[in-house]
Design an enzyme around this catalytic site. Structure first.
Site, PDB file in Angstrom:
ATOM      1  N   CYS A 147       0.817  -1.240   0.125  1.00  0.00           N
ATOM      2  CA  CYS A 147      -0.078   0.030  -0.107  1.00  0.00           C
ATOM      3  C   CYS A 147       0.809   1.263  -0.163  1.00  0.00           C
ATOM      4  O   CYS A 147       1.611   1.419   1.121  1.00  0.00           O
ATOM      5  CB  CYS A 147      -0.982  -0.207   1.233  1.00  0.00           C
ATOM      6  SG  CYS A 147      -1.683   1.378   1.493  1.00  0.00           S
ATOM      7  N   CYS A 172      -0.071   4.105   2.808  1.00  0.00           N
ATOM      8  CA  CYS A 172       0.478   3.444   3.965  1.00  0.00           C
ATOM      9  C   CYS A 172       1.957   3.847   4.234  1.00  0.00           C
ATOM     10  O   CYS A 172       2.268   3.948   5.534  1.00  0.00           O
ATOM     11  CB  CYS A 172       0.004   1.917   3.987  1.00  0.00           C
ATOM     12  SG  CYS A 172      -1.311   1.392   4.157  1.00  0.00           S
TER      13      CYS A 172
END
Length: 166
Positions: free
Chosen positions: A90, A93
């Protein structure tokens, strides 16, 4: 590369230093004493030649290992906990994680941060209804008191933490 060069220069400067009698400093057990923490958060290592100051490592962020670990360190925690549900793949993230860690560290122990990789702990992600990453939960006394999904700037994160701390 630059770090290796600086390390070599640093070690060379230490090795080249000699005592006034033109011999190496003896390695004694006194020089190897366990560092002691001072109230200012610095670690002092006593040494006959000089004193070295380093910052103390704070354990405000930890990775969740399994369900019982989550129960123990998050749900049963007396300290409010920010739980970062993330994934290795991600992109957002990777931006939010360090930013959130920095903001939690600024709180100096008033709040801690647990990191949960959703690929390793899908059961926790399902239990806490994580449908997208990054998802951040604020847990106080075992209850979810706040939540956000996506990336936030530092001001929004600070407001989120202040609300959790109270």
């Amino acid at each position: 590369m630059a770090q290796r060069f600086l390390l070599r220069r640093f070690l060379a400067s230490i090795i080249s230093r000699k005592l006034p009698q033109d011999r190496w400093a003896p390695l004694t057990s006194k020089a190897l004493q366990i560092p002691q923490c001072s109230p200012g958060g610095l670690t002092v290592t006593p040494s006959p030649a000089r004193t070295i100051f380093t910052t103390r490592v704070c354990s405000t962020t930890f990775n969740i290992q399994d369900g019982p670990d989550f129960q123990d360190r998050v749900v049963n925690s007396e300290t409010p906990v920010v739980v970062d549900f993330h994934a290795q793949w991600c992109g957002p993230c990777k931006i939010l994680g360090p930013r959130l860690e920095k903001m939690v560290a600024k709180q100096r122990g008033k709040v801690v941060m647990a990191k949960v990789d959703i690929d390793d702990h899908t059961d926790l992600a399902i239990e806490y209804e994580v449908s997208a990453v990054p998802t951040v939960l604020a847990i106080k006394n075992g209850d979810v008191v706040d939540k956000f999904v996506g990336i936030k700037d530092e001001d929004q994160l600070e407001a989120f933490l202040k609300k959790l701390i109270g």
